[in-house]
Scaffold this motif. Structure first.
Motif, PDB file in Angstrom:
ATOM      1  N   LEU A   1       0.821  -1.205   0.000  1.00  0.00           N
ATOM      2  CA  LEU A   1       0.000   0.000   0.000  1.00  0.00           C
ATOM      3  C   LEU A   1       0.857   1.259   0.000  1.00  0.00           C
ATOM      4  CD1 LEU A   1      -2.844  -0.929   2.498  1.00  0.00           C
ATOM      5  CD2 LEU A   1      -2.908  -0.948   0.017  1.00  0.00           C
ATOM      6  N   LEU A   2       2.038   1.172   0.589  1.00  0.00           N
ATOM      7  CA  LEU A   2       2.905   2.342   0.662  1.00  0.00           C
ATOM      8  C   LEU A   2       3.672   2.590  -0.630  1.00  0.00           C
ATOM      9  CD1 LEU A   2       4.409   2.026   4.258  1.00  0.00           C
ATOM     10  CD2 LEU A   2       2.436   3.336   3.495  1.00  0.00           C
ATOM     11  N   ALA A   3       3.554   1.709  -1.612  1.00  0.00           N
ATOM     12  CA  ALA A   3       4.292   1.848  -2.871  1.00  0.00           C
ATOM     13  C   ALA A   3       3.608   2.893  -3.744  1.00  0.00           C
ATOM     14  CB  ALA A   3       4.376   0.509  -3.596  1.00  0.00           C
ATOM     15  N   THR A   4       3.870   4.172  -3.457  1.00  0.00           N
ATOM     16  CA  THR A   4       3.230   5.257  -4.193  1.00  0.00           C
ATOM     17  C   THR A   4       4.135   5.869  -5.251  1.00  0.00           C
ATOM     18  OG1 THR A   4       3.862   6.732  -2.386  1.00  0.00           O
ATOM     19  CG2 THR A   4       1.619   5.856  -2.360  1.00  0.00           C
ATOM     20  N   ASN A   5       5.351   5.358  -5.398  1.00  0.00           N
ATOM     21  CA  ASN A   5       6.188   5.741  -6.534  1.00  0.00           C
ATOM     22  C   ASN A   5       6.928   4.512  -7.047  1.00  0.00           C
ATOM     23  OD1 ASN A   5       8.981   5.514  -5.423  1.00  0.00           O
ATOM     24  ND2 ASN A   5       8.296   7.143  -4.058  1.00  0.00           N
ATOM     25  N   LYS A   6       7.411   4.607  -8.252  1.00  0.00           N
ATOM     26  CA  LYS A   6       7.958   3.424  -8.912  1.00  0.00           C
ATOM     27  C   LYS A   6       9.242   2.938  -8.250  1.00  0.00           C
ATOM     28  CE  LYS A   6       8.076   1.541 -13.557  1.00  0.00           C
ATOM     29  NZ  LYS A   6       7.839   1.858 -14.990  1.00  0.00           N
ATOM     30  N   GLU A   7      10.021   3.861  -7.732  1.00  0.00           N
ATOM     31  CA  GLU A   7      11.299   3.483  -7.126  1.00  0.00           C
ATOM     32  C   GLU A   7      11.103   2.627  -5.877  1.00  0.00           C
ATOM     33  OE1 GLU A   7      15.241   5.968  -6.889  1.00  0.00           O
ATOM     34  OE2 GLU A   7      13.980   6.470  -5.169  1.00  0.00           O
ATOM     35  N   ASP A   8      10.024   2.877  -5.132  1.00  0.00           N
ATOM     36  CA  ASP A   8       9.781   2.141  -3.876  1.00  0.00           C
ATOM     37  C   ASP A   8       8.818   0.976  -4.050  1.00  0.00           C
ATOM     38  OD1 ASP A   8      11.393   3.954  -2.624  1.00  0.00           O
ATOM     39  OD2 ASP A   8       9.737   5.232  -1.972  1.00  0.00           O
ATOM     40  N   SER A   9       8.517   0.601  -5.292  1.00  0.00           N
ATOM     41  CA  SER A   9       7.443  -0.373  -5.508  1.00  0.00           C
ATOM     42  C   SER A   9       7.897  -1.821  -5.482  1.00  0.00           C
ATOM     43  CB  SER A   9       6.773  -0.100  -6.857  1.00  0.00           C
ATOM     44  OG  SER A   9       7.681  -0.345  -7.913  1.00  0.00           O
ATOM     45  N   ILE A  10       9.190  -2.059  -5.341  1.00  0.00           N
ATOM     46  CA  ILE A  10       9.677  -3.453  -5.328  1.00  0.00           C
ATOM     47  C   ILE A  10       9.646  -3.965  -3.898  1.00  0.00           C
ATOM     48  CG2 ILE A  10      11.628  -4.968  -5.755  1.00  0.00           C
ATOM     49  CD1 ILE A  10      12.466  -3.142  -8.015  1.00  0.00           C
ATOM     50  N   ARG A  11       8.873  -4.995  -3.677  1.00  0.00           N
ATOM     51  CA  ARG A  11       8.760  -5.606  -2.350  1.00  0.00           C
ATOM     52  C   ARG A  11       9.616  -6.858  -2.332  1.00  0.00           C
ATOM     53  NH1 ARG A  11       6.042  -9.774   0.053  1.00  0.00           N
ATOM     54  NH2 ARG A  11       5.413  -9.475   2.232  1.00  0.00           N
ATOM     55  N   ARG A  12      10.660  -6.838  -1.539  1.00  0.00           N
ATOM     56  CA  ARG A  12      11.591  -7.965  -1.497  1.00  0.00           C
ATOM     57  C   ARG A  12      11.113  -9.033  -0.524  1.00  0.00           C
ATOM     58  NH1 ARG A  12      15.542  -6.580  -4.625  1.00  0.00           N
ATOM     59  NH2 ARG A  12      16.035  -4.375  -4.944  1.00  0.00           N
ATOM     60  N   LYS A  13      11.301 -10.270  -0.925  1.00  0.00           N
ATOM     61  CA  LYS A  13      10.922 -11.385  -0.072  1.00  0.00           C
ATOM     62  C   LYS A  13      12.099 -11.812   0.784  1.00  0.00           C
ATOM     63  CE  LYS A  13       8.333 -14.586  -1.719  1.00  0.00           C
ATOM     64  NZ  LYS A  13       7.868 -15.717  -2.515  1.00  0.00           N
ATOM     65  N   SER A  14      11.818 -12.663   1.738  1.00  0.00           N
ATOM     66  CA  SER A  14      12.867 -13.179   2.609  1.00  0.00           C
ATOM     67  C   SER A  14      13.881 -13.985   1.807  1.00  0.00           C
ATOM     68  CB  SER A  14      12.242 -14.064   3.698  1.00  0.00           C
ATOM     69  OG  SER A  14      13.232 -14.770   4.378  1.00  0.00           O
ATOM     70  N   ALA A  15      15.134 -13.921   2.226  1.00  0.00           N
ATOM     71  CA  ALA A  15      16.177 -14.675   1.537  1.00  0.00           C
ATOM     72  C   ALA A  15      15.943 -16.168   1.664  1.00  0.00           C
ATOM     73  CB  ALA A  15      17.550 -14.311   2.113  1.00  0.00           C
ATOM     74  N   ALA A  16      15.137 -16.557   2.670  1.00  0.00           N
ATOM     75  CA  ALA A  16      14.863 -17.980   2.886  1.00  0.00           C
ATOM     76  C   ALA A  16      13.702 -18.479   2.042  1.00  0.00           C
ATOM     77  CB  ALA A  16      14.560 -18.225   4.361  1.00  0.00           C
ATOM     78  N   SER A  17      13.160 -17.622   1.181  1.00  0.00           N
ATOM     79  CA  SER A  17      12.003 -18.009   0.386  1.00  0.00           C
ATOM     80  C   SER A  17      12.343 -19.157  -0.557  1.00  0.00           C
ATOM     81  CB  SER A  17      11.505 -16.802  -0.424  1.00  0.00           C
ATOM     82  OG  SER A  17      10.511 -17.209  -1.319  1.00  0.00           O
ATOM     83  N   ASN A  18      11.409 -20.094  -0.677  1.00  0.00           N
ATOM     84  CA  ASN A  18      11.586 -21.235  -1.580  1.00  0.00           C
ATOM     85  C   ASN A  18      10.696 -21.134  -2.806  1.00  0.00           C
ATOM     86  OD1 ASN A  18      13.446 -22.553   0.163  1.00  0.00           O
ATOM     87  ND2 ASN A  18      11.736 -23.271   1.424  1.00  0.00           N
ATOM     88  N   ASP A  19      10.225 -19.928  -3.101  1.00  0.00           N
ATOM     89  CA  ASP A  19       9.290 -19.723  -4.205  1.00  0.00           C
ATOM     90  C   ASP A  19      10.029 -19.686  -5.539  1.00  0.00           C
ATOM     91  OD1 ASP A  19       7.108 -19.224  -5.728  1.00  0.00           O
ATOM     92  OD2 ASP A  19       6.836 -17.154  -5.073  1.00  0.00           O
ATOM     93  N   GLU A  20      10.608 -20.818  -5.910  1.00  0.00           N
ATOM     94  CA  GLU A  20      11.293 -20.997  -7.187  1.00  0.00           C
ATOM     95  C   GLU A  20      12.314 -19.896  -7.444  1.00  0.00           C
ATOM     96  OE1 GLU A  20       8.322 -21.290 -10.183  1.00  0.00           O
ATOM     97  OE2 GLU A  20       7.467 -23.129  -9.375  1.00  0.00           O
ATOM     98  N   GLY A  21      12.993 -19.489  -6.388  1.00  0.00           N
ATOM     99  CA  GLY A  21      14.053 -18.510  -6.546  1.00  0.00           C
ATOM    100  C   GLY A  21      13.588 -17.078  -6.685  1.00  0.00           C
ATOM    101  N   LYS A  22      12.268 -16.844  -6.639  1.00  0.00           N
ATOM    102  CA  LYS A  22      11.753 -15.491  -6.789  1.00  0.00           C
ATOM    103  C   LYS A  22      12.053 -14.690  -5.528  1.00  0.00           C
ATOM    104  CE  LYS A  22       7.576 -13.197  -8.416  1.00  0.00           C
ATOM    105  NZ  LYS A  22       6.187 -13.417  -8.833  1.00  0.00           N
TER     106      LYS A  22
END
Length: 486
Positions: free
Chosen positions: A232-253
């Protein structure tokens, strides 16, 4: 063929003719028939069981020829009547019905003023409409491409009002400007993960679109905050990338791209005390308030597809020279304003989120100049800070005084009481039965609380930190400990 086999065949034939094909009753009858086929004989208990089941679904018993096929056909017609509708039935075009010519030359200005002067007054009722209508139109015509850099912010429109006041109606109108593949809608039941996935799947690497979060509920949001607060706070393009945890197993995403134009509708006022959890989100919002009541006309009764064509023309390639000359000039003018040139009514921390809609309004002729647009926003922020909330100021005052003063003092007195204090008295300002609250409000306001008033009370009580749920044998309000205590 034996008597049992003959009856079985007769039963099967009649079962196929019933309108209850595939029902649980038929499944049970079929299981009985299979047992009968294996046993080769029909016991008295079997007869009683199958006859009772057949009677429940109105299948004539074997050997009973009183019900003819013609009668069965008439029963089916009653259950599923046939309607002969005209194949060329079409809804009237809304923009033509309400006097807009989509072939006009100065499309941006003509359309913006039409929305302000004709469309909104017809369908949406707003308090302080002199300033809210123009601002609403500037938010209707805004999109994510209306920025000059990846760091420039767009606001989050927050449509606030009671049930049936027109919030969803306005969000539908904004969505109508977008093609289906660039418009998403979310509901309170959606999880943070599903929201991220859909935003990333629809808008990654393509023209960004619109996401409407209908019926936003702060209580549910608190639970999901870790999942999609940053979305919801992603109000500009530069801040719009939401990073996942490094431990994520979602096919490397490892990241989601969640940038798009976001609009929220709600009955909960985030400006109320005790909502410090939403401070940063509230800072990025521009709130519009709605009156109670039914709109004069129902927008759903018209075809509004022409709005998408008009919107594409306003921001299309053929208008690019005007966009660069007029629209971009307005953006540059406001970016260069010094703090002492910005009206004090506009909070300094929210000014960055006013620049784009003011420029849009200037380009689309909603106000006469950039200065006029700034004045509208200053007046609107002053209105938002006042007591004229537009959602029942009298009831708000009465309920506020009762909950925050009288009820609080009464609860303190009971908790400090002697040994005869009951458990109910100890909870008097924590658990409030609905009937008791209605009684207290009626005594103070001189009228009985109706159904529409109850919707507003639920909204206002939520602002004070109370959820609406069962208290004992009836409904009532329970203080939520997850919110800041008074």
């Amino acid at each position: 063929m034996t008597e049992v086999s003959a009856k079985l065949e007769d039963y099967k034939k009649q079962i196929k003719q019933t309108v209850f094909s595939g029902s649980k009753q038929q499944e049970k009858i079929n299981s009985i028939i299979k047992r009968m086929e294996n046993d080769k004989e029909l016991t008295d208990d079997d007869k009683l069981l199958i006859e009772s089941q057949i009677t429940q679904v109105s299948i004539p018993l074997a050997g009973n020829t009183a019900t003819t096929e013609n009668e069965n056909s008439k029963k089916s017609e009653r259950l599923f009547p046939k309607y002969d509708l005209d194949d060329d039935f079409k809804l009237p075009c809304g923009v033509k019905e309400f006097g807009f010519d989509e072939n006009c030359n100065n499309i941006a200005v003509e359309y913006g003023r039409w929305l302000r002067d004709v469309y909104l007054p017809t369908f949406i009722q707003m308090p302080d409409s002199e300033h809210q209508y123009p601002i609403a139109v500037s938010l209707m015509l805004l999109n994510c491409q209306c920025v000059s850099s990846k760091k420039m912010d767009i606001p989050i429109p927050y449509l606030l009002g009671n049930r049936g006041s027109g919030k969803t109606e306005l969000s539908k109108s904004i969505r109508q400007h977008y093609p289906d593949h660039l418009s998403l809608q979310f509901m309170p039941a959606d999880t943070g993960a599903s929201i991220c996935e859909r935003l990333d799947g629809n808008f990654r690497g393509s023209e960004v679109g619109l996401a409407v979060m209908d019926n936003f509920n702060p209580s549910i949001f608190i639970v999901k905050a870790l999942d999609f607060y940053q979305v919801l706070l992603a109000t500009n393009k530069e801040d719009s990338i939401r990073r996942k945890s490094a431990a994520s197993n979602d096919e490397g995403k490892s990241e989601y791209q969640t940038y798009c134009y976001k609009i929220l509708t709600s009955v909960f006022d985030l400006a109320s005390e005790g909502k410090i959890e939403f401070g940063e989100m509230y800072r990025r919002m521009i709130t519009l308030k709605f009156k109670n009541g039914t709109p004069k006309a129902k927008r759903i009764a018209y075809d509004w597809e022409a709005q998408e064509r008009i919107y594409q023309r306003i921001w299309g390639e053929e208008e690019m020279p005007n966009i660069k000359r007029a629209y971009a000039k307005a953006l540059r003018q406001m970016v260069r304003l010094s703090p002492n040139e910005i009206p004090s009514e506009i909070p300094s921390e929210q000014w960055a989120y006013c620049i784009v809609p003011i420029a849009v309004g200037n380009y689309c002729g909603i106000w006469d100049s950039v200065e006029d647009g700034i004045a509208h926003f200053a007046r609107h922020f002053k209105y938002l800070k006042g007591d004229n909330s537009g959602v029942g100021s009298a009831l708000t005052k009465v309920l506020t005084k009762y909950i925050k003063e009288e009820l609080f003092e009464q609860g303190e007195k009971y908790r400090k009481g002697g040994r005869y204090t009951t458990e109910t008295q100890k909870l008097i300002d924590v658990e409030i039965p609905q009937d008791e609250l209605k009684k207290q409000i009626s005594l103070r306001m001189g009228f009985d609380v109706g159904r529409r008033d109850m919707d507003e009370i639920i909204m206002l009580m939520a602002n004070f930190g109370y959820s609406y749920e069962r208290v004992g044998e009836a409904m009532g309000f329970i203080k939520q400990q997850s919110l800041k205590k008074e």
